[in-house]
Design a protein around this motif. Structure first.
Motif, PDB file in Angstrom:
ATOM      1  N   SER A  97      40.938  25.563 -69.751  1.00  0.00           N
ATOM      2  CA  SER A  97      40.656  24.238 -69.193  1.00  0.00           C
ATOM      3  C   SER A  97      39.785  23.431 -70.145  1.00  0.00           C
ATOM      4  CB  SER A  97      39.959  24.358 -67.835  1.00  0.00           C
ATOM      5  OG  SER A  97      40.823  24.910 -66.892  1.00  0.00           O
ATOM      6  N   ILE A  98      38.784  24.086 -70.727  1.00  0.00           N
ATOM      7  CA  ILE A  98      37.934  23.402 -71.704  1.00  0.00           C
ATOM      8  C   ILE A  98      38.757  22.998 -72.924  1.00  0.00           C
ATOM      9  CG2 ILE A  98      35.990  23.700 -73.299  1.00  0.00           C
ATOM     10  CD1 ILE A  98      34.740  25.543 -71.100  1.00  0.00           C
ATOM     11  N   LEU A  99      39.588  23.913 -73.414  1.00  0.00           N
ATOM     12  CA  LEU A  99      40.449  23.583 -74.555  1.00  0.00           C
ATOM     13  C   LEU A  99      41.429  22.469 -74.196  1.00  0.00           C
ATOM     14  CD1 LEU A  99      41.162  27.138 -76.029  1.00  0.00           C
ATOM     15  CD2 LEU A  99      39.699  25.352 -77.010  1.00  0.00           C
ATOM     16  N   GLY A 100      41.948  22.486 -72.975  1.00  0.00           N
ATOM     17  CA  GLY A 100      42.848  21.421 -72.532  1.00  0.00           C
ATOM     18  C   GLY A 100      42.153  20.074 -72.484  1.00  0.00           C
ATOM     19  N   LEU A 101      40.907  20.066 -72.011  1.00  0.00           N
ATOM     20  CA  LEU A 101      40.129  18.825 -71.996  1.00  0.00           C
ATOM     21  C   LEU A 101      39.882  18.337 -73.423  1.00  0.00           C
ATOM     22  CD1 LEU A 101      38.455  16.671 -70.508  1.00  0.00           C
ATOM     23  CD2 LEU A 101      36.513  18.265 -70.633  1.00  0.00           C
ATOM     24  N   MET A 102      39.574  19.269 -74.306  1.00  0.00           N
ATOM     25  CA  MET A 102      39.367  18.907 -75.702  1.00  0.00           C
ATOM     26  C   MET A 102      40.653  18.355 -76.316  1.00  0.00           C
ATOM     27  SD  MET A 102      36.973  22.120 -76.852  1.00  0.00           S
ATOM     28  CE  MET A 102      36.461  21.540 -78.468  1.00  0.00           C
ATOM     29  N   LEU A 103      41.782  18.951 -75.973  1.00  0.00           N
ATOM     30  CA  LEU A 103      43.079  18.460 -76.443  1.00  0.00           C
ATOM     31  C   LEU A 103      43.331  17.044 -75.946  1.00  0.00           C
ATOM     32  CD1 LEU A 103      45.892  18.819 -77.746  1.00  0.00           C
ATOM     33  CD2 LEU A 103      46.619  19.864 -75.595  1.00  0.00           C
ATOM     34  N   PHE A 104      43.051  16.795 -74.684  1.00  0.00           N
ATOM     35  CA  PHE A 104      43.224  15.465 -74.108  1.00  0.00           C
ATOM     36  C   PHE A 104      42.360  14.441 -74.839  1.00  0.00           C
ATOM     37  CE2 PHE A 104      41.854  12.147 -71.150  1.00  0.00           C
ATOM     38  CZ  PHE A 104      43.075  11.586 -70.821  1.00  0.00           C
ATOM     39  N   ALA A 156      36.632  23.610 -81.353  1.00  0.00           N
ATOM     40  CA  ALA A 156      37.668  24.328 -80.597  1.00  0.00           C
ATOM     41  C   ALA A 156      37.725  25.813 -80.960  1.00  0.00           C
ATOM     42  CB  ALA A 156      39.030  23.665 -80.791  1.00  0.00           C
ATOM     43  N   PRO A 157      37.620  26.191 -82.240  1.00  0.00           N
ATOM     44  CA  PRO A 157      37.625  27.634 -82.540  1.00  0.00           C
ATOM     45  C   PRO A 157      36.447  28.373 -81.905  1.00  0.00           C
ATOM     46  CG  PRO A 157      38.064  26.391 -84.529  1.00  0.00           C
ATOM     47  CD  PRO A 157      37.660  25.402 -83.472  1.00  0.00           C
ATOM     48  N   TYR A 158      35.305  27.697 -81.790  1.00  0.00           N
ATOM     49  CA  TYR A 158      34.142  28.340 -81.178  1.00  0.00           C
ATOM     50  C   TYR A 158      34.337  28.550 -79.683  1.00  0.00           C
ATOM     51  CZ  TYR A 158      31.829  27.492 -85.597  1.00  0.00           C
ATOM     52  OH  TYR A 158      31.506  27.479 -86.926  1.00  0.00           O
ATOM     53  N   GLY A 189      42.092  28.208 -79.486  1.00  0.00           N
ATOM     54  CA  GLY A 189      41.103  27.359 -80.153  1.00  0.00           C
ATOM     55  C   GLY A 189      41.547  26.955 -81.544  1.00  0.00           C
ATOM     56  N   ILE A 190      42.107  27.910 -82.285  1.00  0.00           N
ATOM     57  CA  ILE A 190      42.585  27.604 -83.637  1.00  0.00           C
ATOM     58  C   ILE A 190      43.795  26.674 -83.576  1.00  0.00           C
ATOM     59  CG2 ILE A 190      43.644  28.619 -85.698  1.00  0.00           C
ATOM     60  CD1 ILE A 190      41.818  31.079 -85.179  1.00  0.00           C
ATOM     61  N   ALA A 191      44.667  26.914 -82.605  1.00  0.00           N
ATOM     62  CA  ALA A 191      45.860  26.068 -82.453  1.00  0.00           C
ATOM     63  C   ALA A 191      45.482  24.626 -82.143  1.00  0.00           C
ATOM     64  CB  ALA A 191      46.769  26.633 -81.365  1.00  0.00           C
ATOM     65  N   LEU A 192      44.357  24.418 -81.498  1.00  0.00           N
ATOM     66  CA  LEU A 192      43.885  23.063 -81.224  1.00  0.00           C
ATOM     67  C   LEU A 192      43.149  22.486 -82.429  1.00  0.00           C
ATOM     68  CD1 LEU A 192      43.236  20.613 -79.477  1.00  0.00           C
ATOM     69  CD2 LEU A 192      41.413  21.947 -78.401  1.00  0.00           C
ATOM     70  N   ALA A 193      42.399  23.316 -83.120  1.00  0.00           N
ATOM     71  CA  ALA A 193      41.582  22.833 -84.234  1.00  0.00           C
ATOM     72  C   ALA A 193      42.430  22.327 -85.399  1.00  0.00           C
ATOM     73  CB  ALA A 193      40.648  23.942 -84.712  1.00  0.00           C
ATOM     74  N   ILE A 194      43.484  23.038 -85.729  1.00  0.00           N
ATOM     75  CA  ILE A 194      44.276  22.677 -86.907  1.00  0.00           C
ATOM     76  C   ILE A 194      44.852  21.264 -86.806  1.00  0.00           C
ATOM     77  CG2 ILE A 194      46.368  23.242 -88.234  1.00  0.00           C
ATOM     78  CD1 ILE A 194      45.645  26.228 -87.702  1.00  0.00           C
TER      79      ILE A 194
END
Length: 152
Positions: free
Chosen positions: A14-21, A66-68, A110-115
């Protein structure tokens, strides 16, 4: 420990999804802004730079953190795996491997979002540099045309 076990994945993703948004929102916003910006509307380089770099920090922050977030999810997943192994007092290598494999998906997320976030940030920064160069060129041409008229 059961609460952590039951809600770890949904919390991390959910946090990663929010970051993606957030990253997606600001990338789109910046692309739309860059399409309509006119360097000739600006009288000072710094005012242009302020407008061009607005919201880029959010994209960079997502890419950097995101990786963290994913790593935190992985560490907590490993902690849960070892806790479960300790409470059952049995060593089942299959259970260990499954637990570790499932824990690593958070880091992968996290890595998939960071790149792409960092790629988008770098691409947008390139657009900033191009607009700044256009501004400088416009200012130089404008100064040359003024000095050329004054010489006559």
């Amino acid at each position: 420990m059961d609460i952590l076990k039951n809600y770890l994945d949904i919390s991390v993703f959910s946090i990663l999804g929010l970051m993606l948004f957030i990253a997606t929102w600001f990338v789109i916003e910046r692309l739309l802004f860059f399409k309509q910006v006119k360097v000739t509307d600006y009288s000072h380089f710094d005012l242009l730079t302020i407008d061009l770099t607005k919201n880029l920090t959010y994209i960079s922050t997502v890419g950097a953190n995101a990786p963290y977030v994913g790593l935190l999810g992985t560490v907590l997943g490993i902690l849960i795996t070892f806790f479960d192994l300790g409470t059952t007092k049995t060593i089942d290598t299959g259970q260990i491997m499954v637990g570790l494999a499932l824990a690593l998906k958070a880091t992968a997320g996290g890595i998939a979002l960071a790149i792409p976030s960092i790629v988008a940030y770098n691409a947008l920064m390139r657009k900033v540099e191009v607009q700044q160069a256009k501004f400088r060129a416009h200012q130089d041409l404008h100064q040359n045309s003024i000095s050329g008229k004054n010489d006559q």
